[in-house]
Design a protein around this motif. Sequence first.
Motif, PDB file in Angstrom:
ATOM      1  N   PHE A 106       0.850  -1.052   0.060  1.00 17.85           N
ATOM      2  CA  PHE A 106       0.013  -0.071  -0.045  1.00 17.85           C
ATOM      3  C   PHE A 106       0.843   1.026  -0.042  1.00 17.85           C
ATOM      4  CE2 PHE A 106      -2.393  -3.398   1.697  1.00 17.85           C
ATOM      5  CZ  PHE A 106      -3.725  -3.178   1.463  1.00 17.85           C
ATOM      6  N   THR A 145      -9.166   8.352   1.026  1.00 17.92           N
ATOM      7  CA  THR A 145      -9.276   7.665   2.339  1.00 17.92           C
ATOM      8  C   THR A 145     -10.395   8.283   3.212  1.00 17.92           C
ATOM      9  OG1 THR A 145      -7.554   8.684   3.398  1.00 17.92           O
ATOM     10  CG2 THR A 145      -7.065   6.801   2.388  1.00 17.92           C
ATOM     11  N   LEU A 147      -4.751   6.353  -1.093  1.00 18.73           N
ATOM     12  CA  LEU A 147      -4.150   5.172  -1.017  1.00 18.73           C
ATOM     13  C   LEU A 147      -4.127   4.571  -2.546  1.00 18.73           C
ATOM     14  CD1 LEU A 147      -5.324   3.376   2.280  1.00 18.73           C
ATOM     15  CD2 LEU A 147      -2.880   3.943   1.720  1.00 18.73           C
ATOM     16  N   SER A 190     -13.608  -0.445   3.655  1.00 17.27           N
ATOM     17  CA  SER A 190     -12.306   0.119   3.933  1.00 17.27           C
ATOM     18  C   SER A 190     -11.298  -1.044   3.902  1.00 17.27           C
ATOM     19  CB  SER A 190     -12.245   0.467   5.467  1.00 17.27           C
ATOM     20  OG  SER A 190     -11.204   1.174   5.837  1.00 17.27           O
ATOM     21  N   HIS A 191     -10.144  -0.522   4.311  1.00 18.95           N
ATOM     22  CA  HIS A 191      -8.730  -1.512   4.065  1.00 18.95           C
ATOM     23  C   HIS A 191      -9.268  -2.867   4.279  1.00 18.95           C
ATOM     24  CE1 HIS A 191      -7.280   2.395   4.972  1.00 18.95           C
ATOM     25  NE2 HIS A 191      -7.627   2.434   6.356  1.00 18.95           N
ATOM     26  N   PRO A 192      -8.767  -3.814   3.486  1.00 23.46           N
ATOM     27  CA  PRO A 192      -7.797  -3.607   2.380  1.00 23.46           C
ATOM     28  C   PRO A 192      -8.818  -3.255   1.261  1.00 23.46           C
ATOM     29  CG  PRO A 192      -8.035  -6.072   2.723  1.00 23.46           C
ATOM     30  CD  PRO A 192      -8.824  -5.280   3.700  1.00 23.46           C
ATOM     31  N   PHE A 200      -4.795  -0.646  10.848  1.00 27.90           N
ATOM     32  CA  PHE A 200      -3.879  -0.296   9.536  1.00 27.90           C
ATOM     33  C   PHE A 200      -3.002   0.651   9.985  1.00 27.90           C
ATOM     34  CE2 PHE A 200      -3.484   1.784   5.361  1.00 27.90           C
ATOM     35  CZ  PHE A 200      -3.433   0.472   4.546  1.00 27.90           C
ATOM     36  N   CYS A 240       2.324   1.841   3.679  1.00 30.88           N
ATOM     37  CA  CYS A 240       1.330   1.699   4.331  1.00 30.88           C
ATOM     38  C   CYS A 240       1.070  -0.023   4.480  1.00 30.88           C
ATOM     39  CB  CYS A 240      -0.002   2.385   4.130  1.00 30.88           C
ATOM     40  SG  CYS A 240       0.431   4.356   4.246  1.00 30.88           S
ATOM     41  N   GLY A 241      -0.033  -0.394   5.302  1.00 25.12           N
ATOM     42  CA  GLY A 241      -0.423  -1.794   5.069  1.00 25.12           C
ATOM     43  C   GLY A 241      -0.332  -2.376   6.505  1.00 25.12           C
ATOM     44  N   TYR A 242      -0.415  -3.644   6.716  1.00 24.17           N
ATOM     45  CA  TYR A 242      -0.462  -4.299   7.798  1.00 24.17           C
ATOM     46  C   TYR A 242       0.727  -4.840   8.600  1.00 24.17           C
ATOM     47  CZ  TYR A 242      -5.408  -4.622   6.243  1.00 24.17           C
ATOM     48  OH  TYR A 242      -6.795  -4.176   5.700  1.00 24.17           O
ATOM     49  N   CYS A 286       0.611   3.110   8.704  1.00 22.57           N
ATOM     50  CA  CYS A 286       1.314   3.732   7.679  1.00 22.57           C
ATOM     51  C   CYS A 286       3.016   4.299   8.240  1.00 22.57           C
ATOM     52  CB  CYS A 286       1.022   5.087   7.123  1.00 22.57           C
ATOM     53  SG  CYS A 286      -0.637   4.787   5.909  1.00 22.57           S
ATOM     54  N   THR A 295      -2.440   0.611  -4.213  1.00 27.27           N
ATOM     55  CA  THR A 295      -1.787  -0.773  -4.007  1.00 27.27           C
ATOM     56  C   THR A 295      -0.996  -1.002  -5.256  1.00 27.27           C
ATOM     57  OG1 THR A 295      -3.552  -2.037  -4.531  1.00 27.27           O
ATOM     58  CG2 THR A 295      -3.597  -1.385  -2.436  1.00 27.27           C
TER      59      THR A 295
END
Length: 511
Positions: free
Chosen positions: A167, A377, A219, A366-368, A203, A182-184, A205, A221
Amino acid sequence: MNHSTTKDGGSTTGPVKGDTPSCNRMEWTKKDEEVKGIVAKLDQMVPNVHFTDIMTTTSAQKSEATLLNNKYFYCVGDPLLVQLDLYNHLGKRKEYGGDFLQARIISSSLNAGASGSITDYRNGTYLVNFTLFWPGNVKVSLMLIHPSEGVSALWAARKKGYGKIAFVGTFLNGTSTVSSDCGYNITVKERCDYLDERDQEAFYCVKPNNVSCDALIRLKTYNEKVTYLTDLEHSLLNRSNIGCNIPQSFGTFRVIACKGKKATVAEGKCGAGMSYPSPSGFVWKNEWYPVFCRVLSFRNLKRIKSCLKRKIIYLLGDSTLRQWMWYITDKIQSFQYFDLHGTGKQKNMMALDMKRNSQIQWKKHSHPFVTVLEYMTADHSYIAREIDNVAGDGDTVVAVSLGHHFRPFPIELFIRRMINIRGAIQRLLVRSPDTKVIIKAENTREIDIDQERFGDFHGYAQYLALKDIFRDLKVCFIDAWDMAIAYGTNLVHPPDHVVGSQIDMFLSYIC
């Protein structure tokens, strides 16, 4: 959702719990146990096998299909039973199950099709049970999507991490912008945590220097060059090894309408909380007929307009629900799109029919949200939070569908999300029991995509989890997975005639 900065790595797959009320901790424990329980059920269905030679994996060409109830002709409503005995490329019989199979019956001249119910005896033998729903000449399609060894490898790889998708966040910095990862799985010290502590959603960043975490505005990906499979395991995912036909010695079957016999098709109205068998319906003349209720045809413009009068419809999820919005507004041109601002293809949408006091809106989950196209966002949130903001009444409809964007990640993420959505639906139905809630399953998709990230095996695991999570809730269910197999469409965005059948089901539930 709380935005905060953390200076220690902390957990990378869920919010930092900290000091929280004991009731929250109890809810977390209960939810964690349910997630683990559903994963354990899926674990039992997936073989845990390893191989060192591709010749020892399941071969569609070497396998056999045997008709168990051969007749000169069959009556509408009769079963058609086929036994599959699977062998490896060396011609040796398989001693365990877990192969990912797809079975359907087809009458091309009638634009008719239905899936088959598959029983795995866990020893290399499978029973496929078809119901012959219509008269005519019927053919059988039996496909090995993945051998059990490929299924085992895909399932193990899915559990290993979040690294397959990257992300990129865009932060506003005065009059300019700055990008950040960003991401997990963000473990740096200077990190922005985007947490929903109630629902254990998180989530992250990398925090840009001298920029507030609140300044995240967009955002997008891209696919990382990450794999959790060996080269040998990857060889099972070559296109030539996916979706192979299993040979059959039988040909076309003759099905006739016999006196006193008919297919089991219910005549009652479609409603919430019904039992959904497998298969859940069939296609005939390019239209879908569920077996548990009588679907109405809404191809008539006057009927659609009457159904949607005074309705407030929330379509929450992915782009397969956005197709619904496009389909309805294309059919009823009195719907006019209201400018919600925002930019890009993924922006939320609202359409109004002022004459009939009707409203339809689509909001992305929302994410993802996996897309190379940048999206805002600020205009999206978790579906559970969106449902919590719905007042609800007898003319309010909430439809939910998500799944495709979750396939590249450990399945716990999807399961937890759906449990949170279930909780929000339960709260909605307590304060407004007349609100209609529709859950649409995800559909199959293209067979030539990256199987480790987006393959249908991952979608099927989510489909089973979804049905488990919502099995006792009084909601309406649209089995888009079964419909896609019956139609024989393997497209992430199904064609209009398939979407039209989904809409017929949708409108049959709410009208």
